[in-house]
Scaffold this motif. Structure first.
Motif, PDB file in Angstrom:
ATOM      1  N   LEU A 192      -0.681  -0.198 -18.235  1.00  0.00           N
ATOM      2  CA  LEU A 192      -1.202   1.020 -18.864  1.00  0.00           C
ATOM      3  C   LEU A 192      -2.431   1.532 -18.118  1.00  0.00           C
ATOM      4  O   LEU A 192      -2.577   2.728 -17.882  1.00  0.00           O
ATOM      5  N   LEU A 193      -3.307   0.614 -17.738  1.00  0.00           N
ATOM      6  CA  LEU A 193      -4.552   1.010 -17.050  1.00  0.00           C
ATOM      7  C   LEU A 193      -4.242   1.642 -15.701  1.00  0.00           C
ATOM      8  O   LEU A 193      -4.853   2.638 -15.317  1.00  0.00           O
ATOM      9  N   ARG A 194      -3.267   1.076 -15.008  1.00  0.00           N
ATOM     10  CA  ARG A 194      -2.871   1.650 -13.703  1.00  0.00           C
ATOM     11  C   ARG A 194      -2.367   3.076 -13.870  1.00  0.00           C
ATOM     12  O   ARG A 194      -2.536   3.911 -12.993  1.00  0.00           O
ATOM     13  N   GLY A 195      -1.732   3.346 -15.017  1.00  0.00           N
ATOM     14  CA  GLY A 195      -1.244   4.695 -15.299  1.00  0.00           C
ATOM     15  C   GLY A 195      -2.351   5.642 -15.767  1.00  0.00           C
ATOM     16  O   GLY A 195      -2.061   6.771 -16.159  1.00  0.00           O
ATOM     17  N   GLY A 196      -3.591   5.171 -15.794  1.00  0.00           N
ATOM     18  CA  GLY A 196      -4.711   6.046 -16.137  1.00  0.00           C
ATOM     19  C   GLY A 196      -5.093   6.028 -17.606  1.00  0.00           C
ATOM     20  O   GLY A 196      -5.936   6.806 -18.047  1.00  0.00           O
ATOM     21  N   CYS A 197      -4.455   5.136 -18.383  1.00  0.00           N
ATOM     22  CA  CYS A 197      -4.817   5.014 -19.798  1.00  0.00           C
ATOM     23  C   CYS A 197      -6.165   4.276 -19.903  1.00  0.00           C
ATOM     24  O   CYS A 197      -6.473   3.411 -19.092  1.00  0.00           O
ATOM     25  N   THR A 198      -6.952   4.660 -20.885  1.00  0.00           N
ATOM     26  CA  THR A 198      -8.210   3.966 -21.176  1.00  0.00           C
ATOM     27  C   THR A 198      -7.993   3.174 -22.460  1.00  0.00           C
ATOM     28  O   THR A 198      -7.439   3.712 -23.421  1.00  0.00           O
ATOM     29  N   ILE A 199      -8.395   1.903 -22.456  1.00  0.00           N
ATOM     30  CA  ILE A 199      -8.138   1.061 -23.628  1.00  0.00           C
ATOM     31  C   ILE A 199      -9.462   0.596 -24.243  1.00  0.00           C
ATOM     32  O   ILE A 199     -10.320   0.058 -23.547  1.00  0.00           O
TER      33      ILE A 199
END
Ligand SMILES: Nc1ncnc2c1ncn2[C@@H]1O[C@H](COP(=O)(O)OP(=O)(O)OP(=O)(O)O)[C@@H](O)[C@H]1O
Ligand SMILES: [Mg+2]
Length: 238
Positions: free
Chosen positions: A194-201
């Motif tokens: 998810l992070l690689r796809g630009g999502c912020t968690i």
């Protein structure tokens, strides 16, 4: 700056939040910067203000003072726009005794905007099944949600949060019922994707050893005050 191109997914400046009728603020003068594509771990004791922080960020609680920007939108004024790009898995989910929806339908609700019509395009159902598969829940896809175990329900709710492909994912104690093996899979495989796809968690968790968590920053909340510790440049890894 054009929307969506901001450097920070979340910005808070001197934000204070009070619950109705309370004299003490649940958040006091909080200033935070959470860069796009980062994993922010939120820690702190019971009652510190972690859930209040997430709900203030989403505009579900209105701050008494300060300025908030989420994904480029002003909160609370433009909160619905920010929420349309976000997923929130709240801390307290109650196991409903009678829940007419199957696990697959519950995940599909993540793709429905405001009301669930039960009609998704074929491509939507494919996404739903991929999310169920990712969380290892395909074998339970057609079971009523209410008949799943607590941990299985939590996995289905995580799948529902992920299926929306959110820009911002807020998870409040998402692992409380989830076994260690699944937890490491989520942290080690699902989150990095998810992070690689630009999502912020933003992840609230009591019981994680955060040296092994690979967090970009750790936000410590104590008595409504926040201290932010940068672990590393958000874009350096993942
Ligand atoms: N609805 C409410 N009305 C009044 N006060 C509240 C309400 N919800 C929370 N609080 C108070 O606000 C403070 C912060 O609560 P919050 O739920 O944010 O803590 P938390 O860090 O998420 O705790 P936990 O680890 O137990 O989930 C606490 O003192 C709590 O008692
Ligand atoms: Mg909480």
């Amino acid at each position: 700056m054009e929307k969506g191109l901001e450097q920070n997914a979340v910005e808070l400046d001197s934000v204070s939040t009070y619950y109705y009728g309370e004299k003490r603020p649940a958040l006091r003068d909080v200033t935070l910067r959470i860069p796009v594509g980062s994993l922010a771990l939120i820690v702190g004791p019971n009652g510190a203000g972690k859930t209040t922080l997430l709900e203030t960020i989403l505009g579900l609680l209105k701050p008494r003072s300060g300025r908030i920007k989420v994904l480029g939108y002003n909160i609370p004024a433009e909160a619905s726009k920010a929420r349309a790009l976000s997923s929130y898995l709240p801390q307290d989910f109650m196991k409903p005794p009678i829940e007419p929806f199957t696990a697959r339908e519950v995940v599909a609700m993540g793709l429905a905007s405001s009301s669930f019509s039960g009609r998704l395009l074929e491509s939507g159902w494919k996404k739903v099944d991929r999310a169920l598969e990712l969380l290892g829940m395909m074998d339970h896809a057609d079971k009523p949600f209410g008949k799943l175990s607590g941990g299985q329900q939590q996995k289905v709710l995580l799948a529902r949060a992920i299926v929306r492909e959110p820009k911002l994912l807020l998870l409040d104690e998402p692992f409380s019922a989830i076994d260690l093996e699944t937890r490491s899979y989520i942290v080690g495989e699902i989150f990095p994707g998810l992070l690689r796809g630009g999502c912020t968690i933003l992840l609230v968790s009591h019981d994680l050893d955060y040296s092994s968590m690979d967090a970009d920053l750790v936000i410590r909340v104590v008595d409504g005050r926040v201290s932010q510790v940068i672990m590393r440049d958000a874009h350096a890894t993942h």
